[in-house]
Design a protein around this motif. Structure first.
Motif, short mmCIF file in Angstrom:
data_model
loop_
_atom_site.label_atom_id
_atom_site.label_comp_id
_atom_site.label_asym_id
_atom_site.label_seq_id
_atom_site.Cartn_x
_atom_site.Cartn_y
_atom_site.Cartn_z
N CYS A 80 0.82 -1.21 0.00
CA CYS A 80 0.00 0.00 0.00
C CYS A 80 0.86 1.26 0.00
CB CYS A 80 -0.89 0.00 1.24
SG CYS A 80 -2.11 1.32 1.25
N PHE A 81 0.48 2.21 -0.86
CA PHE A 81 1.19 3.49 -0.97
C PHE A 81 0.21 4.64 -0.98
CE2 PHE A 81 3.93 0.30 -2.81
CZ PHE A 81 5.09 0.53 -2.09
N ALA A 119 4.57 1.83 -11.86
CA ALA A 119 4.89 1.18 -10.58
C ALA A 119 4.46 -0.27 -10.63
CB ALA A 119 4.20 1.89 -9.43
N GLY A 120 3.26 -0.50 -11.12
CA GLY A 120 2.66 -1.82 -11.19
C GLY A 120 1.19 -1.68 -11.49
N ASP A 126 -8.35 1.84 -1.04
CA ASP A 126 -9.18 1.95 0.16
C ASP A 126 -8.73 3.16 0.97
OD1 ASP A 126 -6.88 1.12 1.57
OD2 ASP A 126 -7.62 -0.93 1.87
N ALA A 127 -9.24 3.29 2.18
CA ALA A 127 -8.92 4.44 3.03
C ALA A 127 -7.43 4.52 3.36
CB ALA A 127 -9.74 4.39 4.31
N GLU A 128 -6.73 3.39 3.30
CA GLU A 128 -5.29 3.38 3.59
C GLU A 128 -4.45 3.90 2.43
OE1 GLU A 128 -3.70 0.09 6.01
OE2 GLU A 128 -5.68 -0.80 5.65
N GLY A 129 -4.94 3.74 1.21
CA GLY A 129 -4.20 4.19 0.04
C GLY A 129 -4.41 3.29 -1.15
N VAL A 130 -3.40 3.23 -2.00
CA VAL A 130 -3.47 2.43 -3.23
C VAL A 130 -2.61 1.18 -3.04
CG1 VAL A 130 -3.00 2.38 -5.70
CG2 VAL A 130 -3.74 4.52 -4.62
N TRP A 131 -3.22 0.02 -3.25
CA TRP A 131 -2.52 -1.25 -3.15
C TRP A 131 -1.98 -1.60 -4.52
CZ3 TRP A 131 -1.86 -3.70 1.53
CH2 TRP A 131 -2.56 -3.14 2.59
N VAL A 132 -0.66 -1.74 -4.61
CA VAL A 132 0.03 -1.94 -5.90
C VAL A 132 0.58 -3.35 -5.97
CG1 VAL A 132 1.91 -1.14 -7.39
CG2 VAL A 132 0.62 0.50 -5.98
N ASP A 133 0.30 -4.02 -7.08
CA ASP A 133 0.84 -5.35 -7.35
C ASP A 133 2.07 -5.19 -8.22
OD1 ASP A 133 1.39 -7.98 -8.00
OD2 ASP A 133 -0.70 -8.49 -8.44
N PHE A 134 3.23 -5.57 -7.69
CA PHE A 134 4.51 -5.41 -8.40
C PHE A 134 4.85 -6.61 -9.28
CE2 PHE A 134 4.96 -2.38 -4.98
CZ PHE A 134 5.52 -1.30 -5.64
#
Length: 135
Positions: A80-81, A119-120, A126-134
């Motif tokens: 997450c970023f 990035a991916g 979600d509320a935490e940020g963007v979940w990136v799959d690398f």
């Protein structure tokens, strides 16, 4: 090389982690987006069109010396970023699309006219940020 005619003991890795040689005079913080530069050395993510995403720093690493003198552990799992802002913010509608590196902790919806590297893939938002799959 010819096709196999008998069993082969093929070496394998799980594909989740790797250790990369770092660029000289570089610090990469735990949890940072890690990229590979044009010379093949690990650098923190930044707005540059020439970087290739490697994953997330599994530990902090510092290379005050020459390129390759130190290495950084990288995790290739989903992480997450921070989300970019305004028109460049990533939404749920972007799941499955590419996202782009703004800095070592932020991703954006666009390449900013080809000035940012991919990035991916957006895995979730979600509320935490963007979940990136690398991967």
């Amino acid at each position: 090389m010819a096709a196999l005619t008998s069993d082969r003991n093929t070496k394998r890795r799980d594909g989740r982690g790797l250790t990369l040689p770092m660029a000289g005079a570089t610090t990469i913080h735990l949890g940072a987006i890690v990229c590979v530069n044009a010379s093949g050395f690990a650098v923190p993510g930044s707005a540059s069109a020439t970087l290739k995403p490697a994953g997330v720093a599994f530990a902090s690493a510092r290379n005050p010396g020459s390129a390759g003198a130190e290495r950084v552990k990288v995790d290739k799992t989903v992480a997450c970023f921070a989300n970019s802002a305004a028109a460049d913010a990533i939404t749920l509608a972007d799941i499955g699309a590419d996202c782009y590196i703004v800095d070592d902790q932020t991703v954006a919806k666009t390449s900013a006219t080809n000035t940012r590297s991919v990035a991916g893939k957006v895995f979730d938002v979600d509320a935490e940020g963007v979940w990136v799959d690398f991967r």
